[in-house]
Design a protein around this motif. Sequence first.
Motif, mmCIF file in Angstrom:
data_model
loop_
_atom_site.group_PDB
_atom_site.id
_atom_site.type_symbol
_atom_site.label_atom_id
_atom_site.label_comp_id
_atom_site.label_asym_id
_atom_site.label_seq_id
_atom_site.Cartn_x
_atom_site.Cartn_y
_atom_site.Cartn_z
ATOM 1 N N GLY A 257 0.796 -1.233 0.000
ATOM 2 C CA GLY A 257 0.000 0.000 0.000
ATOM 3 C C GLY A 257 0.821 1.272 0.000
ATOM 4 N N ALA A 258 2.108 1.176 -0.334
ATOM 5 C CA ALA A 258 2.940 2.401 -0.387
ATOM 6 C C ALA A 258 2.632 3.172 -1.662
ATOM 7 C CB ALA A 258 4.417 2.023 -0.342
ATOM 8 N N LYS A 259 2.810 4.484 -1.584
ATOM 9 C CA LYS A 259 2.601 5.312 -2.778
ATOM 10 C C LYS A 259 3.821 5.237 -3.682
ATOM 11 C CE LYS A 259 -0.592 8.752 -0.970
ATOM 12 N NZ LYS A 259 -0.827 10.177 -0.732
ATOM 13 N N MET A 260 3.562 5.313 -4.977
ATOM 14 C CA MET A 260 4.639 5.273 -5.975
ATOM 15 C C MET A 260 4.629 6.565 -6.784
ATOM 16 S SD MET A 260 5.719 2.253 -5.272
ATOM 17 C CE MET A 260 6.892 1.842 -6.549
ATOM 18 N N THR A 261 5.782 6.870 -7.379
ATOM 19 C CA THR A 261 5.836 8.076 -8.196
ATOM 20 C C THR A 261 6.574 7.841 -9.512
ATOM 21 O OG1 THR A 261 6.348 10.449 -8.162
ATOM 22 C CG2 THR A 261 7.976 9.022 -7.163
ATOM 23 N N GLN A 262 6.195 8.587 -10.544
ATOM 24 C CA GLN A 262 6.890 8.644 -11.838
ATOM 25 C C GLN A 262 7.085 7.263 -12.474
ATOM 26 O OE1 GLN A 262 6.232 11.875 -12.168
ATOM 27 N NE2 GLN A 262 8.171 12.189 -13.198
ATOM 28 N N MET A 263 6.151 6.350 -12.242
ATOM 29 C CA MET A 263 6.317 4.994 -12.786
ATOM 30 C C MET A 263 6.162 4.969 -14.308
ATOM 31 S SD MET A 263 7.254 2.920 -10.396
ATOM 32 C CE MET A 263 6.846 1.232 -10.836
ATOM 33 N N GLU A 264 5.619 6.031 -14.879
ATOM 34 C CA GLU A 264 5.544 6.114 -16.344
ATOM 35 C C GLU A 264 6.895 6.445 -16.968
ATOM 36 O OE1 GLU A 264 4.654 8.278 -14.152
ATOM 37 O OE2 GLU A 264 4.647 10.347 -14.837
ATOM 38 N N ASN A 265 7.823 6.903 -16.164
ATOM 39 C CA ASN A 265 9.105 7.428 -16.644
ATOM 40 C C ASN A 265 10.088 6.278 -16.936
ATOM 41 O OD1 ASN A 265 11.792 9.232 -15.013
ATOM 42 N ND2 ASN A 265 11.238 9.300 -17.153
ATOM 43 N N ARG A 266 9.671 5.381 -17.856
ATOM 44 C CA ARG A 266 10.541 4.250 -18.205
ATOM 45 C C ARG A 266 11.748 4.750 -19.004
ATOM 46 N NH1 ARG A 266 6.358 3.099 -22.086
ATOM 47 N NH2 ARG A 266 4.785 3.474 -20.538
ATOM 48 N N ILE A 267 12.804 3.917 -19.034
ATOM 49 C CA ILE A 267 14.019 4.322 -19.743
ATOM 50 C C ILE A 267 14.250 3.458 -20.978
ATOM 51 C CG2 ILE A 267 15.568 2.873 -18.342
ATOM 52 C CD1 ILE A 267 17.640 5.118 -18.584
ATOM 53 N N VAL A 268 14.669 4.109 -22.044
ATOM 54 C CA VAL A 268 15.058 3.429 -23.283
ATOM 55 C C VAL A 268 16.512 3.830 -23.538
ATOM 56 C CG1 VAL A 268 14.701 3.411 -25.792
ATOM 57 C CG2 VAL A 268 12.726 3.405 -24.229
ATOM 58 N N ILE B 228 2.682 -6.904 -11.347
ATOM 59 C CA ILE B 228 2.060 -5.837 -10.549
ATOM 60 C C ILE B 228 2.763 -4.503 -10.816
ATOM 61 C CG2 ILE B 228 3.298 -6.011 -8.330
ATOM 62 C CD1 ILE B 228 0.407 -6.112 -7.119
ATOM 63 N N ALA B 229 4.078 -4.548 -11.009
ATOM 64 C CA ALA B 229 4.797 -3.306 -11.352
ATOM 65 C C ALA B 229 4.331 -2.804 -12.722
ATOM 66 C CB ALA B 229 6.303 -3.552 -11.349
ATOM 67 N N SER B 230 4.057 -3.724 -13.631
ATOM 68 C CA SER B 230 3.601 -3.339 -14.975
ATOM 69 C C SER B 230 2.248 -2.636 -14.912
ATOM 70 C CB SER B 230 3.465 -4.574 -15.864
ATOM 71 O OG SER B 230 4.707 -5.187 -16.025
ATOM 72 N N GLU B 231 1.398 -3.146 -14.043
ATOM 73 C CA GLU B 231 0.096 -2.511 -13.878
ATOM 74 C C GLU B 231 0.282 -1.063 -13.422
ATOM 75 O OE1 GLU B 231 -2.360 -5.321 -11.672
ATOM 76 O OE2 GLU B 231 -3.793 -3.673 -11.419
ATOM 77 N N CYS B 232 1.222 -0.876 -12.521
ATOM 78 C CA CYS B 232 1.498 0.467 -12.004
ATOM 79 C C CYS B 232 2.033 1.366 -13.126
ATOM 80 C CB CYS B 232 2.507 0.347 -10.856
ATOM 81 S SG CYS B 232 2.775 1.869 -9.974
ATOM 82 N N VAL B 233 2.943 0.841 -13.927
ATOM 83 C CA VAL B 233 3.496 1.607 -15.058
ATOM 84 C C VAL B 233 2.360 2.026 -16.000
ATOM 85 C CG1 VAL B 233 4.941 1.425 -17.135
ATOM 86 C CG2 VAL B 233 5.774 0.504 -14.953
ATOM 87 N N THR B 234 1.453 1.111 -16.256
ATOM 88 C CA THR B 234 0.359 1.386 -17.192
ATOM 89 C C THR B 234 -0.592 2.439 -16.620
ATOM 90 O OG1 THR B 234 0.584 -0.907 -17.880
ATOM 91 C CG2 THR B 234 -1.347 0.257 -18.689
#
Length: 610
Positions: A232-243, A549-555
Amino acid sequence: MGFKTVFDDCDILIVGGGMGGCGAAFEARYWARDMKIVVAEKANIDRSGAVAQGLYAINCYMGMQWDENQPEDHVRYARNDLMGMVREDLAYDMARHVDSAVHKFEEWGLPLMRNPETGRYQREGKWQIMIHGESYKPIVAEAARKSVDRIDNRIMVTHLLMDENHPNRVGGAIGFNVRTGNLHVYRAKTVIVGAGGASHIFKPRSVGEGMGRTWYAPWSSASAYALPIMAGAKMTQMENRIVLCRFKDGYGPVGAYFLHLKTYTQNAYGEQYEANWYDDTKAMVGEYIDHHPTPTCLRNHAFLREVAAGRGPIHMVTTEAFQDPHKETVGWENFLGMTVSQAVVWASQDIDPKYINPELTTSEPYVMGSHATCSGAWASGPEDISPSEYYWGYNRMMTVEGLFGAGDALGGTAHAFSSGSFTEGRLAAKAAVKFIRDHAKDRVNVSDKQIEDKKKEIYKPLENYQVGRNEIVAGTVSPSYLLPIHGLQRLEKIMDEYVGGIGVNYMTNEPLLKFGLEKLRILQEDLEHIGAEDLHQLQRAWELKHRAIASECVTQHTLFRKETRWPGYYYRGDYLKLDDENWHALTVSRRNPESGEWELEKAPVYHIID
Ligand SMILES: Cc1cc2nc3c(=O)[nH]c(=O)nc-3n(C[C@H](O)[C@H](O)[C@H](O)COP(=O)(O)OP(=O)(O)OC[C@H]3O[C@@H](n4cnc5c(N)ncnc54)[C@H](O)[C@@H]3O)c2cc1C
């Protein structure tokens, strides 16, 4: 199944003995001679994490002793590279302490190259110093080993445990030994997560036999994100993937080539192309394209546009620099210290960079919090510089009490790299010790029920397999379970096609993301039926669950941010421009652990440094 349950009570549990974890281990002992400190690591800390094979450069060193750079300069640099989006308090805090971490590495025996003329550390670029780093990780691991009560190697941590005496407080962690299968239950007053970032959530360029050949370590399986998300921790900037733009097929690093050897890129026809995309990029991101140095994503953008215009492949021009024997040696040694496979790939393809300009490529996206992007948990900053919205009592503590993070686990702190991750571990550990002392009277309560429930969940893939295999009449396909590799390939395909992977040239939009979320939901349902043939597959099953679950967060994050902030990392086709008016903000999410529902919000980006 005959596995034992091993209980352990400790003050500080460090999950993952990578750079962040080792920094935490070392520092925790400094402040807490009297406390029990344990590291739970899924591999062996001597050669684990992203630095396992070694590195050729320490990418974050200020050089304050020689007035080369100041922490403020580093914040400006990271902010610029991330198109304005960093947690400046965290970045500044790391930068002001990072030099002392590097000095420790040298004291412990890491050979740092020196400039013979100045006597200073040999610079590769403004921030990087060069090292003979094949043994970087064992050297740092030794310091961690000597500091803690115990290192438990081969423990895959699957879940955090919650303290039932206090709402929203961590109570430890649970996992299994990947060799013996025994269940390990840690009841801990604080937990520091340093479990690295996420590779293999997007489909990689190399598939089948070659699927392990990715830029980012294939064993970085998103636990650093999944563990806090599930708690239940908050996450930030998970859209900021790297290429990453890297040498093709071997993903060998290009930093030393650009910065030290002064090599440069050109298209298939021998033309330099980046400047040609200036107007195109300016139309998307405005004045950010005029910043110096050019943000990494925008250089990727020019690369991608040039290839899409039919003038690929892009080459690195090595044939000029490699005529200098010193530079030729440095070029090869650069791989020997950290990516031997690139030298092997070139040898196997008859590429001698002295005579042939090697091809470059852009990687599939990865999720990281310590390299050039800043995905991760939303954490408190330090008391002296953080604005009130960024500060809740303990430096590097997530929004779950007693739960800390370092390195890739934490969001907002781009460009920390190996030295900065170690430094963050130190900062987190110091704060964790303070947390324990401030809550000295509190007792951690993890009920038998909580442990029993988790135990059933952890071993379920073994049971699924044992039951389901009886239904197989031929081959390996069972009607009632799927294997980890099948689930992984399905996840990678969903992320690739719907969330902006290589297959769609990093492009996505709202309808695609919503379809993607629906498919991820169905995948999650099916993962209840994952089957594990042995302990190795049980580890694979849990790595997949963490990745999913991390992917869901990224999406979710990618859907929430309605702009294209980092062209070259990913594109929102429905919002193809950077939109500072509405989106000069950090994104923050929380998944409700009971319902699985996500809530997203914007958080202000405070520019603390002018
Ligand atoms: C390809 C590549 C090249 C890089 N090059 C450089 C460079 O040249 N210079 C530089 O300074 N930095 C470089 N970096 C960055 C640097 O490696 C990272 O910043 C740093 O390693 C991050 O530290 P960390 O502790 O977050 O993760 P890691 O060091 O990756 O450690 C994570 C640890 O957690 C463990 N773990 C994972 N999941 C679990 C689990 N569920 N249970 C228990 N343990 C778990 C892992 O086994 C690992 O030991 C590079 C990174 C990559 C990927």
